[in-house]
Design an enzyme around this catalytic site. Sequence first.
Site, PDB file in Angstrom:
ATOM      1  N   GLU A  95       0.839  -1.223   0.000  1.00  0.00           N
ATOM      2  CA  GLU A  95       0.000   0.000   0.000  1.00  0.00           C
ATOM      3  C   GLU A  95       0.858   1.251   0.000  1.00  0.00           C
ATOM      4  O   GLU A  95       0.471   2.276   0.560  1.00  0.00           O
ATOM      5  CB  GLU A  95      -0.944   0.024   1.204  1.00  0.00           C
ATOM      6  CG  GLU A  95      -2.123  -0.869   1.099  1.00  0.00           C
ATOM      7  CD  GLU A  95      -2.822  -0.741  -0.224  1.00  0.00           C
ATOM      8  OE1 GLU A  95      -2.880   0.367  -0.781  1.00  0.00           O
ATOM      9  OE2 GLU A  95      -3.292  -1.773  -0.719  1.00  0.00           O
TER      10      GLU A  95
HETATM   11  C1  FAD Z   1       3.076  -9.404   0.615  1.00  0.00           C
HETATM   12  C2  FAD Z   1       2.773  -8.367  -0.420  1.00  0.00           C
HETATM   13  C3  FAD Z   1       1.461  -8.110  -0.772  1.00  0.00           C
HETATM   14  C4  FAD Z   1       1.165  -7.149  -1.756  1.00  0.00           C
HETATM   15  N1  FAD Z   1      -0.143  -6.968  -2.162  1.00  0.00           N
HETATM   16  C5  FAD Z   1      -0.386  -6.227  -3.267  1.00  0.00           C
HETATM   17  C6  FAD Z   1      -1.698  -6.180  -3.859  1.00  0.00           C
HETATM   18  O1  FAD Z   1      -2.658  -6.765  -3.356  1.00  0.00           O
HETATM   19  N2  FAD Z   1      -1.862  -5.487  -5.004  1.00  0.00           N
HETATM   20  C7  FAD Z   1      -0.832  -4.830  -5.615  1.00  0.00           C
HETATM   21  O2  FAD Z   1      -1.052  -4.237  -6.651  1.00  0.00           O
HETATM   22  N3  FAD Z   1       0.413  -4.828  -5.071  1.00  0.00           N
HETATM   23  C8  FAD Z   1       0.662  -5.513  -3.925  1.00  0.00           C
HETATM   24  N4  FAD Z   1       1.925  -5.545  -3.385  1.00  0.00           N
HETATM   25  C9  FAD Z   1       2.974  -4.745  -3.999  1.00  0.00           C
HETATM   26  C10 FAD Z   1       3.401  -3.581  -3.129  1.00  0.00           C
HETATM   27  O3  FAD Z   1       2.370  -2.620  -3.058  1.00  0.00           O
HETATM   28  C11 FAD Z   1       4.709  -3.031  -3.725  1.00  0.00           C
HETATM   29  O4  FAD Z   1       5.706  -4.006  -3.437  1.00  0.00           O
HETATM   30  C12 FAD Z   1       5.074  -1.678  -3.188  1.00  0.00           C
HETATM   31  O5  FAD Z   1       4.161  -0.719  -3.643  1.00  0.00           O
HETATM   32  C13 FAD Z   1       6.479  -1.237  -3.619  1.00  0.00           C
HETATM   33  O6  FAD Z   1       6.730  -1.499  -4.960  1.00  0.00           O
HETATM   34  P1  FAD Z   1       8.057  -2.312  -5.363  1.00  0.00           P
HETATM   35  O7  FAD Z   1       8.122  -3.514  -4.514  1.00  0.00           O
HETATM   36  O8  FAD Z   1       8.088  -2.509  -6.814  1.00  0.00           O
HETATM   37  O9  FAD Z   1       9.240  -1.358  -4.931  1.00  0.00           O
HETATM   38  P2  FAD Z   1       9.913  -0.186  -5.819  1.00  0.00           P
HETATM   39  O10 FAD Z   1       8.865   0.669  -6.399  1.00  0.00           O
HETATM   40  O11 FAD Z   1      10.909  -0.800  -6.723  1.00  0.00           O
HETATM   41  O12 FAD Z   1      10.670   0.635  -4.681  1.00  0.00           O
HETATM   42  C14 FAD Z   1      11.897   0.180  -4.072  1.00  0.00           C
HETATM   43  C15 FAD Z   1      12.336   1.199  -3.031  1.00  0.00           C
HETATM   44  O13 FAD Z   1      12.530   2.469  -3.654  1.00  0.00           O
HETATM   45  C16 FAD Z   1      11.747   3.475  -3.026  1.00  0.00           C
HETATM   46  N5  FAD Z   1      11.215   4.401  -4.025  1.00  0.00           N
HETATM   47  C17 FAD Z   1      10.721   4.122  -5.245  1.00  0.00           C
HETATM   48  N6  FAD Z   1      10.310   5.246  -5.835  1.00  0.00           N
HETATM   49  C18 FAD Z   1      10.527   6.256  -4.974  1.00  0.00           C
HETATM   50  C19 FAD Z   1      10.317   7.662  -4.993  1.00  0.00           C
HETATM   51  N7  FAD Z   1       9.742   8.269  -6.022  1.00  0.00           N
HETATM   52  N8  FAD Z   1      10.670   8.369  -3.906  1.00  0.00           N
HETATM   53  C20 FAD Z   1      11.216   7.790  -2.831  1.00  0.00           C
HETATM   54  N9  FAD Z   1      11.449   6.472  -2.773  1.00  0.00           N
HETATM   55  C21 FAD Z   1      11.109   5.721  -3.821  1.00  0.00           C
HETATM   56  C22 FAD Z   1      10.615   2.722  -2.334  1.00  0.00           C
HETATM   57  O14 FAD Z   1      10.115   3.432  -1.221  1.00  0.00           O
HETATM   58  C23 FAD Z   1      11.297   1.421  -1.920  1.00  0.00           C
HETATM   59  O15 FAD Z   1      11.951   1.598  -0.695  1.00  0.00           O
HETATM   60  C24 FAD Z   1       2.218  -6.439  -2.369  1.00  0.00           C
HETATM   61  C25 FAD Z   1       3.552  -6.686  -1.976  1.00  0.00           C
HETATM   62  C26 FAD Z   1       3.831  -7.634  -1.047  1.00  0.00           C
HETATM   63  C27 FAD Z   1       5.290  -7.898  -0.705  1.00  0.00           C
END
Ligand code: FAD
Length: 596
Positions: free
Chosen positions: A442
């Site tokens: 989220e």
């Molecule tokens: C158990 C689990 C359940 C989930 N459930 C759902 C679901 O039901 N539906 C769904 O759609 N997704 C779901 N997700 C996905 C989750 O919402 C994402 O993993 C999360 O939004 C982060 O995206 P990412 O993992 O690609 O990280 P990335 O976007 O690659 O980010 C990596 C790091 O970089 C930082 N970062 C990236 N961009 C910026 C910025 N502009 N400014 C500052 N920092 C930044 C982030 O804060 C993070 O620390 C789930 C994930 C998990 C692990």
Amino acid sequence: MSTYHAPLTDIRFALHDVLQVETLFASLGFEDANRETLDAVLDECARLCETVLAPLNRVGDEQGVRFDKATGAVTTPDGFKDAYDQFVEGGWTGMSAPAEYGGMNMPHGVGICLEEMIDAANLAWSNFPLLSHGAVNALRHHGADWQKEVFLKPLIAGTWTGTMCLTEPQCGTDLGLLKTRAEPAGDDSYSITGTKIFITAGEHDLTDNIIHLVLARLPDAPEGSRGISLFIVPKVQVARDGSIGERNAVRCGAVEHKMGIHGSATCVINFDGAQGYLIGQPHKGLMAMFTMMNTARLGVGVQGLGLATRAYENALRYARERLQSRALSGPKLPSKAADPILVQPDVRRMLLTCKALTEGGRLLAYHAGSLVDSAELAADADARKQADDLLGFLTPIVKGCLTEWGNECTYHALQCFGGHGYIAEHGMEQLARDARITTLYEGTTGIQALDLMGRKTLQLQGAGLRVFLGMVEAFCVEHAGNAALAEFVEPLQAKAGEWQALTRSIAERAAADPEEIGAAAYDYLFFSGYVALAYWWARSVAVADASARPETFKAGKRETARFYFSRILPRTKTHAAAIASGPASLLGIADEALDS
Ligand SMILES: Cc1cc2nc3c(=O)[nH]c(=O)nc-3n(C[C@H](O)[C@H](O)[C@H](O)COP(=O)(O)OP(=O)(O)OC[C@H]3O[C@@H](n4cnc5c(N)ncnc54)[C@H](O)[C@@H]3O)c2cc1C
């Protein structure tokens, strides 16, 4: 195994004494939300959580969900389905949903208390009903009439569950990168193709149908986040007249193996020309999805709160029972081999941190929950706008701070158990592992911080902050002459002034250098969270003092508030200093120098 007993005394204190929800709910037209009914609902939910959901917490962790590669089916841990059936039978899935679609029409401000108990009892299980709330909200606000008619009733009844399908392998935080396609099928439906990952409750055996809300791009979509549309894609096809069709081209490709919440199904979902229906306007999907995400963000904040309360309950019990060492001032239990570890100042530091962050955090969250009701139902437009501004401002604070504090509290609680916290037997390591996800999904803490700093504060010119500061000012004026509260009111007033000045100075610097926003955001989020909690603690003492509650309760509030003001609120100084150091201390170092 860790135990769970719903902290009903403090839940009632927050709802009835501090927030005085009965008066608020009556003014918003919730005729049935009187004290007697609310207390009965809280009692019944606590019973369900303590006797049905909590005992399954360990089972879910040990068994996890099982995936059948051949069929794509996902089986939930033993007992999950039976618990879900009881939940549905009791009408809990529709507790704060509108009566016209079969809901119980209880305020959201009550729903959020129930969520706290459910999350504390069994976080992994709680994820199955959680996302249906968001789907219901997105459909209510953006769906066509026929979509509301067909999909809302079963989602609210709990016979179907919802999902939120945003994330793709190349697209996490930055939704503008998403690739899933939606082609018009020639009959007002669309053909959806793409792969979504990490989808919570994406596949399971609890209900016959699963309603995926999917972000995808239409053929003529502009690049980036302006070209995203939202679609309803049921696992089993549903026609416009509500009749059930064939299995849709939606299949679970894998389930993730995770650090925690093993009982929650986190799925790769493949859409292979699946039938879907557009929600709202083409290319306006993000707006509709945000309705869903805001509900879910408050919900995840409350997950952090729930886990922290359970961790605290267990650590406190253990600290009373575990005999080790003697108090520094001499034996407290001379007849025993040693004193309980509860006498040690360092153990009390950890326990009081948990108590201060959870009881203060509870008010922060419940207040935000009641603002959902006010923003929708308050009698005049100004009051609705004020509530909406404040809710928008508080949502990233609830999500960002309560989940980070949930991690902090589960960490402290585990530490209170010493080495016994690190082994599985007491269930403390599970709470710490489960809590870890809440700061990630989220929107990560960093993204909540950017939302608070960039959009909710700078872009909206501090509209929500002004409303909150108005509440603080009114409280300080009301208690200005109260000597018994001066130790809280004076520092609170000073911190509110610092908050205002800090916001102004970041805004001025950001006008010259946009990097200031990213550099300040995280510290601004926590500065804001700690001052907001100072307000709720000061108010808790004032309300408790004026109440007929037992003296031990009043003393508990006053002494915890003292702990909060002397040992936790000073964290704001570090955050203010970090903000003052600006982007140079982060961006000054060259990328190549990071590993030199
Ligand atoms: C158990 C689990 C359940 C989930 N459930 C759902 C679901 O039901 N539906 C769904 O759609 N997704 C779901 N997700 C996905 C989750 O919402 C994402 O993993 C999360 O939004 C982060 O995206 P990412 O993992 O690609 O990280 P990335 O976007 O690659 O980010 C990596 C790091 O970089 C930082 N970062 C990236 N961009 C910026 C910025 N502009 N400014 C500052 N920092 C930044 C982030 O804060 C993070 O620390 C789930 C994930 C998990 C692990």
